[in-house]
Design an enzyme around this catalytic site. Structure first.
Site, PDB file in Angstrom:
ATOM      1  N   TYR A 120      -4.998  -0.241  -7.483  1.00 48.43           N
ATOM      2  CA  TYR A 120      -3.990  -0.030  -6.439  1.00 48.43           C
ATOM      3  C   TYR A 120      -3.400  -1.388  -6.039  1.00 48.43           C
ATOM      4  CZ  TYR A 120      -2.189   2.307  -2.136  1.00 48.43           C
ATOM      5  OH  TYR A 120      -1.416   2.838  -1.132  1.00 48.43           O
ATOM      6  N   CYS A 121      -2.073  -1.507  -6.088  1.00 46.73           N
ATOM      7  CA  CYS A 121      -1.354  -2.699  -5.636  1.00 46.73           C
ATOM      8  C   CYS A 121      -1.827  -3.936  -6.406  1.00 46.73           C
ATOM      9  CB  CYS A 121      -1.511  -2.854  -4.130  1.00 46.73           C
ATOM     10  SG  CYS A 121      -0.418  -4.090  -3.384  1.00 46.73           S
ATOM     11  N   ILE A 122      -2.287  -4.990  -5.717  1.00 48.25           N
ATOM     12  CA  ILE A 122      -2.701  -6.205  -6.410  1.00 48.25           C
ATOM     13  C   ILE A 122      -3.875  -5.932  -7.349  1.00 48.25           C
ATOM     14  CG2 ILE A 122      -4.292  -6.968  -4.604  1.00 48.25           C
ATOM     15  CD1 ILE A 122      -3.468  -9.837  -5.212  1.00 48.25           C
TER      16      ILE A 122
END
Length: 597
Positions: A330-332
């Site tokens: 998720y994300c980074i």
């Protein structure tokens, strides 16, 4: 019978009591300010070079095209004078009445007095005239580098937002009415809120968005049943209890971002992705990252891959006895999962069977709303900050993210808390949002310089772990979920990098809503739909043109894809095993860690 003298004495007593409270609060405020940890001034705004360049270019435009500049100036002067004359005429002929108001809806000016009261109406309309003049002046600046022009736009909008009359007590009818109604009590409560926020953030002003006392981890948020089955210096690995008698053979491992805590995926039972996954018949593991302090500032991207991603994958395989896992980033953590998969490809490691990405960027060629913060002056300031503290402090991250939506996340909440004296709402999402983390200094600079600024992962290759990693090296089956109104990881930018992967089997989905609500979108809510397109043309615009909209959450669509890649059904597994026994109950200990810096 109550006399006027009794009322007068009562009011006097209240005033004296409030003055004593103000005096004590003032002492606390001064103490909090004196303990403030200095913030590099570069992180509060651009260098003077940006404004100097804007002034030079504006003057050059005036010399070359004076007609347009003069037209805009005269328009501003004319509107201001006409506004004053209209107000005077209305007052003279119609008594205490505001002039005609043709301004649009703006929730900052929701009180009827902004329309009907001559004073508030005049201030509001003049502010809107001034705002329009500033925007036109910025627009008149020509021949600037596009990134600098974008930064000029951003910071000028911050000035406009800051100077709104609603932000000041003397020009905010809501706050003034509340002060009168409460005999000044609201202002004292507001000062108490202000002092408490500054004390909680080492003298830095960061508006609290949520009543934190209403929530407790493990009691009414992050309540899904499970156990920490592994811990190292960087992470706790949580295994969640199976909710079905049988589960898919291949386990699922989720890597949340370490910019925030993992329990965004487990806020409450009704919207918990973690709970929902266990109900679909999966053995689920989730990483909970340690909130780093100064001692962990030396962690870099290599550490997150080796000590974090690869170690969690190894332990998940050992506990379940499987040779492969399905992974989510998720994300980074999605960006880093891409890097991990590219490194595994180079080293012949096939431990990951398929990968899913939630709002994950790999191509940083378009920096979107983060453009103002990814230029050298700001990044240089971050480098100085992490040199001083070892980490990028959570307060810096929170402040930066808040000012991307300053009216909603800074000024609006500040008005309610500090001028109206209101207690922040008890809202689990805002509780999570306020539970911010530090970021290790080394990792931050590698991420900003190598990925964001150089865009090396989709360009010349990103050098890590003795390899030159490229997004095209990611070849396993992939599923990407992005969000239509995401201002952190714009779906078009996610699509561009996703298209560069070397995978033949890949699916791309755009969910309605933003970075959080588009992901945390349970089917039971029937709230946000999603878009799909089996074709993956090179341009995001072409994908969108051919996309089909579907009502409801993307979760079942993803589970259908995942189930086909998760093996046969077997009896549900117990927590731990094969030498890994439960250490403590979920949500664990790292999620509660608030290190000193």
């Amino acid at each position: 019978m109550t006399t006027k003298d009794d009322v007068s004495n009562e009011n006097l007593d209240k005033m004296q009591a409030n003055l004593q409270r103000v005096e004590a609060l003032t002492e606390r405020l001064m103490l909090a300010i004196s303990g403030r940890k200095a913030v590099n001034p570069t992180l509060s705004g651009p260098g003077t070079e940006l404004y100097a360049q804007a002034a030079v270019n504006y003057w050059a435009e005036m010399v070359e095209n004076p007609k347009r500049i003069y037209e805009h100036q005269l328009e501003y002067w004319g509107k201001s004078v006409q506004h004053f004359v209209a107000a005077q005429e209305a007052f003279a002929t119609e008594g205490f009445k505001a002039p005609a108001d043709h301004t649009g809806d703006d929730k900052r000016f929701g009180n009827p007095l902004w329309q009907t009261h001559p004073y508030f109406n005049f201030v509001k309309q003049q502010y809107l005239i001034n705002s329009d003049a500033i925007r036109k002046a910025v627009d008149d600046v020509e021949d600037m580098d596009p990134k600098d022009k974008r930064r000029l736009n951003y910071f000028s909008e911050q000035i406009i937002a800051m100077m709104a009359p609603s932000n000041f007590l003397g020009t905010n009818p809501d706050a003034l009415e509340r002060a009168v109604q409460t005999e000044g009590e609201s202002l004292v409560r507001g000062l108490e809120n202000l002092v408490a926020d500054m004390e909680a953030n080492d003298g830095e002003l960061l508006v609290k968005l949520c009543d934190e006392s209403a929530f407790e981890l493990g009691r009414n948020v992050a309540t899904s049943e499970g156990s920490v089955v592994f811990r190292n210096e960087m992470l706790e690995l949580i295994q969640y209890k199976a909710a079905t008698e049988e589960v898919h053979k291949t386990p699922l491992l989720i890597f949340p971002p370490w910019i925030n805590k993992f329990y965004i995926l487990d806020l409450k039972a009704e919207n918990s992705l973690i709970k929902w996954i266990t109900e679909q018949g999966y053995t689920l593991f989730v990483v909970s990252w340690r909130n780093p302090g100064r001692a962990q500032g030396i962690w870099g991207m290599e550490d997150y891959i080796e000590t974090g991603f690869k170690e969690a994958i190894r332990v998940t395989k050992e506990i379940t006895g499987e040779k492969q896992v399905n992974a989510v980033g998720y994300c980074i953590a999605g960006t880093t999962l891409h890097l991990t998969l590219a490194d595994m490809k180079a080293k012949g490691d096939t431990s990951v069977k398929s990968a899913t990405f939630f709002t994950a960027l790999t191509d940083f060629g378009e920096q979107g709303e983060f453009t103002p913060f990814l230029q050298d002056d700001f990044v240089d300031g971050i480098e100085e900050e992490v040199a001083d503290y070892g980490v990028l402090r959570s307060v810096i991250m929170s402040r930066t993210m808040s000012f991307l939506r300053s009216n909603d996340l800074v000024y609006g909440p500040a008005i309610k808390s500090y001028m109206m004296g209101e207690t922040p709402p008890a809202f689990d999402l805002l509780f999570w949002n306020g539970d911010a983390t530090n970021l290790p200094g080394k990792m931050v600079m590698e991420y900003l310089r190598g990925l964001c600024q150089k865009n090396a992962f989709v360009g010349e290759g990103y050098e890590l772990l003795g390899e030159r990693l490229h997004v095209r090296d990611v070849e396993i089956p992939l599923f990407a979920v992005t969000c239509e109104t995401d201002h952190i990881a714009a779906w078009r930018d996610c699509y561009r990098g996703f298209g560069m992967t070397g995978a033949k089997d890949k699916t791309f989905v755009v969910s309605q809503s933003g970075h959080i609500a588009g992901v945390v979108n349970p089917p039971s809510k029937k709230k946000y739909g999603h878009y799909t397109n089996e074709e993956l043309p090179e341009a995001a615009a072409d994908w969108w043109e051919g996309a089909t909209f579907h009502e409801g959450s993307w979760w079942p669509r993803w589970e259908g894809w995942l189930g086909k890649r998760s093996g046969t059904m077997i009896p549900a597994r117990e927590l731990g095993g094969n030498g890994y026994e439960p250490l403590c109950a979920a949500p664990g200990t790292y999620v509660k860690l608030k290190p000193e810096v």
